[in-house]
Design an enzyme around this catalytic site. Structure first.
Site, PDB file in Angstrom:
ATOM      1  CE  LYS A  65      63.909  51.889  26.530  1.00 25.87           C
ATOM      2  NZ  LYS A  65      64.556  53.138  26.109  1.00 25.87           N
ATOM      3  CE1 TYR A  74      69.097  54.434  26.278  1.00 26.03           C
ATOM      4  CE2 TYR A  74      70.209  54.327  24.170  1.00 26.03           C
ATOM      5  CZ  TYR A  74      70.207  54.128  25.530  1.00 26.03           C
ATOM      6  OH  TYR A  74      71.306  53.627  26.145  1.00 26.03           O
ATOM      7  CB  CYS A 112     104.735  44.498  -9.639  1.00 27.40           C
ATOM      8  SG  CYS A 112     103.780  43.168  -8.900  1.00 27.40           S
ATOM      9  CB  CYS A 137     106.840  40.692 -10.095  1.00 30.73           C
ATOM     10  SG  CYS A 137     107.336  41.772  -8.746  1.00 30.73           S
ATOM     11  CB  CYS A 154     106.540  40.562  -5.201  1.00 34.51           C
ATOM     12  SG  CYS A 154     104.981  40.869  -6.049  1.00 34.51           S
ATOM     13  CD  GLU A 172      63.324  52.983  22.852  1.00 36.01           C
ATOM     14  OE1 GLU A 172      62.204  53.500  22.981  1.00 36.01           O
ATOM     15  OE2 GLU A 172      64.297  53.233  23.579  1.00 36.01           O
ATOM     16  NE  ARG A 220      75.881  50.495  31.521  1.00 36.25           N
ATOM     17  CZ  ARG A 220      76.320  49.507  32.288  1.00 36.25           C
ATOM     18  NH1 ARG A 220      77.611  49.241  32.323  1.00 36.25           N
ATOM     19  NH2 ARG A 220      75.492  48.811  33.025  1.00 36.25           N
ATOM     20  CB  SER A 250      72.590  46.078  32.125  1.00 37.62           C
ATOM     21  OG  SER A 250      73.329  45.787  30.998  1.00 37.62           O
ATOM     22  CG  LEU A 251      68.135  47.259  28.400  1.00 37.63           C
ATOM     23  CD1 LEU A 251      68.107  47.488  26.893  1.00 37.63           C
ATOM     24  CD2 LEU A 251      66.760  47.561  29.000  1.00 37.63           C
ATOM     25  CD  GLU A 280      74.191  52.549  22.906  1.00 35.11           C
ATOM     26  OE1 GLU A 280      73.617  52.897  23.970  1.00 35.11           O
ATOM     27  OE2 GLU A 280      74.864  51.517  22.804  1.00 35.11           O
ATOM     28  CB  CYS A 309     105.874  44.362  -4.549  1.00 30.62           C
ATOM     29  SG  CYS A 309     106.540  44.275  -6.216  1.00 30.62           S
ATOM     30  CE1 TYR A 362     100.077  72.123  18.443  1.00 33.48           C
ATOM     31  CE2 TYR A 362     100.305  69.889  17.596  1.00 33.48           C
ATOM     32  CZ  TYR A 362     100.124  70.762  18.664  1.00 33.48           C
ATOM     33  OH  TYR A 362     100.001  70.254  19.928  1.00 33.48           O
ATOM     34  CG  ASP A 363     101.710  67.936  12.273  1.00 33.60           C
ATOM     35  OD1 ASP A 363     101.161  68.017  13.387  1.00 33.60           O
ATOM     36  OD2 ASP A 363     101.160  67.453  11.268  1.00 33.60           O
ATOM     37  CE  LYS A 387      70.549  45.865  23.961  1.00 27.67           C
ATOM     38  NZ  LYS A 387      71.951  46.145  23.655  1.00 27.67           N
ATOM     39  CG  ASP A 393      76.094  47.031  18.592  1.00 32.09           C
ATOM     40  OD1 ASP A 393      76.419  47.154  19.782  1.00 32.09           O
ATOM     41  OD2 ASP A 393      76.538  46.130  17.856  1.00 32.09           O
ATOM     42  CE  LYS A 402      72.069  40.958  22.617  1.00 35.10           C
ATOM     43  NZ  LYS A 402      73.044  42.021  22.801  1.00 35.10           N
ATOM     44  CE1 TYR A 431     105.155  70.260   6.380  1.00 32.08           C
ATOM     45  CE2 TYR A 431     105.582  72.602   6.708  1.00 32.08           C
ATOM     46  CZ  TYR A 431     106.023  71.334   6.349  1.00 32.08           C
ATOM     47  OH  TYR A 431     107.319  71.155   5.976  1.00 32.08           O
TER      48      TYR A 431
HETATM   49  S1  IVH Z   1      67.260  51.559  27.685  1.00 29.88           S
HETATM   50  C1  IVH Z   1      67.452  51.552  32.152  1.00 29.88           C
HETATM   51  N1  IVH Z   1      67.063  51.773  25.087  1.00 29.88           N
HETATM   52  O1  IVH Z   1      71.767  48.735  25.491  1.00 29.88           O
HETATM   53  C2  IVH Z   1      67.298  51.293  30.701  1.00 29.88           C
HETATM   54  N2  IVH Z   1      69.105  50.973  25.990  1.00 29.88           N
HETATM   55  O2  IVH Z   1      72.201  46.541  27.995  1.00 29.88           O
HETATM   56  C3  IVH Z   1      68.564  51.104  30.046  1.00 29.88           C
HETATM   57  N3  IVH Z   1      70.837  50.524  24.299  1.00 29.88           N
HETATM   58  O3  IVH Z   1      74.225  49.854  27.366  1.00 29.88           O
HETATM   59  C4  IVH Z   1      68.698  51.254  28.666  1.00 29.88           C
HETATM   60  N4  IVH Z   1      69.648  51.084  22.545  1.00 29.88           N
HETATM   61  O4  IVH Z   1      73.244  51.760  26.116  1.00 29.88           O
HETATM   62  C5  IVH Z   1      67.846  51.422  26.125  1.00 29.88           C
HETATM   63  N5  IVH Z   1      66.757  52.048  22.783  1.00 29.88           N
HETATM   64  C6  IVH Z   1      67.536  51.698  23.817  1.00 29.88           C
HETATM   65  C7  IVH Z   1      68.860  51.255  23.642  1.00 29.88           C
HETATM   66  C8  IVH Z   1      69.618  50.894  24.752  1.00 29.88           C
HETATM   67  C9  IVH Z   1      70.824  50.659  22.967  1.00 29.88           C
HETATM   68  C10 IVH Z   1      72.002  50.026  25.092  1.00 29.88           C
HETATM   69  C11 IVH Z   1      72.282  50.789  26.349  1.00 29.88           C
HETATM   70  C12 IVH Z   1      72.852  49.754  27.293  1.00 29.88           C
HETATM   71  C13 IVH Z   1      72.500  48.469  26.655  1.00 29.88           C
HETATM   72  C14 IVH Z   1      71.635  47.677  27.599  1.00 29.88           C
END
Ligand code: IVH
Length: 698
Positions: free
Chosen positions: A318, A246, A459, A439, A436, A133, A156, A102-103, A194, A454, A56-57, A135, A137, A342, A54
């Site tokens: 993997k 991971y 109401c 009412c 409203c 494992e 990234r 990427s994957l 992640e 309202c 600070y604000d 993936k 999100d 996926k 408070y």
């Molecule tokens: S391995 C070189 N393992 O998925 C290997 N990626 O398109 C690269 N992600 O942005 C990633 N869970 O951040 C790996 N168990 C997992 C993952 C994972 C999520 C994400 C990663 C990347 C995207 C791959």
């Protein structure tokens, strides 16, 4: 950066600027800037705040006001400029030790078999061990540890360069700040992972956003990546991010050290990380030696994807052996030794048919999109909240649009955007009502709010919604008094308001269809039991704007009886944990309204518990029971909030101003008008800080 003498001066400067009136001079603007910079330094660099939120604000608002009235006083390094630029202030760019790739994606068993075939060709063997494992999100992150300590955290970015978000990564409690890596001969290590947000945490966060009139975030992924890049580490900490690490992407050994055997395979390395205290997926990993097993596991896992606390959009398979990974290599886009499987998308398209407008319990009018029914992630979606008028305008939604809908896990569905390329020209603008829908009173919009509201306290829809909320599971938990029964009773005039719950005419209820003796007895019992609910549930149930379950708990634990709040002003409320000016204003406003005090009196008369048992026990054997206190000026030995808490813990109460009700005024340094007033009144005992310490027996 600041010498102890500077610190003392700046602290006093800040306090004076908070408590005294602000002269509109360029000099004062500079003093405010100095004080805010100092407070920031204590907060962010030393995690040792010297001002309450408070306070600070208040400083910040003074500075903003002065600068708004005198734009030529604004300096480029003014703290107001940092906020004005908001998210555009960049984190420094950093180069990843190894590019973040990427994957490659697969979507079905056939894709997986193709990938396995390619792997076996590249490896030159048919016996490959795979690890599977989840993936996750969220937002990818790279963390580096040097000499056992977290030294860098980066996003990234474009895969080669990322943003240095170390300060925010340090707020994520799942990520250890140090680890015993040297014991294994490891000098430096880069770990990839992640940043995720638990679905529960995400839902709660969105609930609060909606309560505060803000649009909720679309999904946990956006929440995680957005949070990682916000400029306020304290806010990052509050949002409760989580992390899963991971893969180990790079490491160097200490001179003379030999590589530990755990660094030969993916599974062993993640298990090693896990055992050292890192959040690795080791417990959720599956090891397979044949692609048939991989495929079976993928199918089985997809069926229980919603059971995980995080959002998961697939699995990653993997090659386990690091030497084999190296042999297989990578393309410029993805490694050849890993692939994503996926899950089916949680997005779908549908037609927006019409928009309905619903009134909520605090009067805000919410537009709700009605779409053609569409299955997403196992649930048929027909209604989607659009939150407020701004959302409709920003997205340029129109009746007849084809819309892209997303539903992440059990999270509420959300319209991502209209597919404007599919428009035919027959789409119609959405017209927001001016009255409203329940009412017909004129809707109003407050300056800094997105919602039309309202403001008719009677109401009927709001009244019913308030009763439903009061009786709901997380509030008074009156089973069987759900929305349908509340509506029925209200329609028949048996339940006009919240206290009416305790005065229902049961003879009339018995005459209603579907209310046999058994259901009436159950209802009566449930209502009776609710009288004993703890105070925090009552406060939550009252439906005060911006007061969720957590704030209700904070409020309840600060008083002995709910009516104590009648003496609390905004400033005092804002000293409570996590209560900012907005919440404090709403709470003060609620308890100041006569009709709310009347409702509280009726609840008390009906026998509803309105006391905080824990506190009142203290109060009865407290040494300061029945005595009221007020602190003024700067205390030198105690923090004011501690002193106040102490009074309350000993059964006393804190008043907000000097009046004939006040027993003791405790006077610190530089006490001002309150001391004068107390002297004039002549009925108040004036104590020094030391007197108080003696009296309280500290
Ligand atoms: S391995 C070189 N393992 O998925 C290997 N990626 O398109 C690269 N992600 O942005 C990633 N869970 O951040 C790996 N168990 C997992 C993952 C994972 C999520 C994400 C990663 C990347 C995207 C791959």
């Amino acid at each position: 950066m600041y010498l102890p003498n500077d610190e003392k001066r700046l602290y006093e400067q800040a306090k004076a600027l908070i408590n005294n009136s602000i002269a509109p001079t360029a000099d004062v603007a500079e003093q405010l800037r100095e004080a805010i910079r100092y407070a920031d330094w204590k907060y962010y660099i030393h995690s040792n705040p010297v001002l309450s939120d408070y306070e600070y604000d208040t400083l910040f608002k003074h500075l903003k006001d002065l600068e708004a009235q005198n734009p030529n006083w604004v300096t480029p390094d003014s703290p107001t400029q940092r906020v004005a630029n908001g998210l555009s202030e960049r984190f420094p760019a950093v180069r990843h030790l190894v590019p973040m790739l990427s994957l490659d994606n697969t979507y079905n068993a056939e894709d997986l078999r193709d990938w396995d075939r390619r792997c076996r060709e590249l490896a030159g063997t048919d016996s490959i061990t795979y690890c599977i494992e989840p993936k996750y999100d969220g937002a990818s992150v790279s963390v580096i540890y040097d000499d056992d300590h977290l030294s860098r955290g980066a996003t990234r970015g474009d895969g080669v360069m990322g943003e240095d978000v170390t300060i925010n990564v340090r707020q994520i409690r799942a990520i250890p700040l140090s680890a015993t890596l040297a014991a294994y001969g490891v000098k430096q290590i880069e770990i990839r992972g992640e940043i995720v947000i638990h679905k529960k945490v995400f839902e709660e966060y969105n609930r609060k956003r909606i309560e505060g009139g803000l649009e909720p975030l679309a999904n946990p992924r956006n929440a995680a990546s957005g949070t990682l890049r916000i400029l306020d580490p304290a806010e990052v900490r509050k949002r409760g991010l989580n992390a899963i690490l991971y893969s180990i992407s790079d490491y160097t050994l200490l001179p003379g050290a030999t590589k530990p055997s755990v660094l030969n395979t993916h599974y062993d390395s993640l298990k090693w990380l896990y055992d050292m205290g890192y959040p690795s997926p080791a417990p959720d990993m599956k090891v397979c030696t044949h692609i048939d097993d991989v495929i079976a596991y993928c199918a089985e896992f997809e069926g229980r994807r919603d059971d995980l606390p995080f959002e998961v959009d697939g699995l990653v398979i993997k090659v386990n052996d690091f030497a084999l990974q190296e042999q297989m290599g990578m393309t410029s886009h993805h490694p050849r030794w890993a692939v994503a499987y996926k899950f089916k998308a949680r997005q779908a398209t549908s037609k927006l048919r019409r928009v309905e407008f619903q009134v909520g319990r605090v009067g805000s009018v919410t537009p709700v999109a009605k779409i053609d029914p569409v299955p997403i992630g196992g649930v048929t979606v027909t209604s989607i909240s659009l939150f407020n008028e701004d959302v409709i305008r920003e997205k340029d939604l129109r009746i007849g649009d084809t819309v892209l809908v997303e539903r992440a896990g059990d999270v509420i569905p959300y319209i991502v955007k209209p597919l404007t390329e599919l428009r035919t020209g027959t789409e119609e603008m959405i017209v927001f009502p001016t009255e409203c829908p329940a009412c017909n009173s004129q809707l109003e919009k407050q300056q800094d709010e997105a919602a039309w509201r309202c403001i008719n306290a009677t109401c009927p829809v709001q009244v019913v919604e308030r009763i439903i909320h009061f009786a709901s599971k997380d509030a008074m938990d009156i089973r069987s008094l759900g929305s349908s029964n509340v509506q029925k009773f209200h329609d028949r005039g048996l339940l006009p308001d919240i206290p009416g719950i305790y005065h229902i005419n049961w003879d009339e209820v018995r005459k209603m269809e579907g209310f046999g003796e058994k259901s009436v007895t159950n209802l009566q019992q449930a209502i009776d039991n609710s009288k004993k609910q703890p105070l925090n549930r009552v406060i939550f149930g009252l439906g005060i704007r911006y007061v969720g379950e957590t704030t209700a708990k904070t409020l309840a634990s600060a008083v002995t009886h709910i009516s104590d709040f009648y003496d609390w002003n905004v400033e005092k409320l804002a000293t409570l944990q996590d209560v900012g000016p907005k919440v404090a204003t709403s709470v003060a406003d609620f308890f100041a309204r006569p009709q709310n005090r009347d409702m509280i009196a009726k609840l008390e008369a009906a026998g509803v518990n309105l006391t905080n048992e824990h506190k009142s026990q203290n109060a009865t054997d407290g040494t300061l029971a029945g005595k009221s206190f007020l602190f003024t000026g700067t205390l030198s030995q105690l923090k004011r909030s501690d002193a106040e808490a102490l009074v309350e813990a000993r059964g006393g109460s804190i008043l907000s101003g000097v009046s004939s009700k006040l027993h003791y005024l405790v006077v610190g340094e530089d006490a001002g008008s309150k001391l004068e007033k107390a002297k004039k009144l002549g009925t108040v005992n004036i104590l020094t800080e030391q007197d108080f310490i003696t009296l309280a027996g500290i």
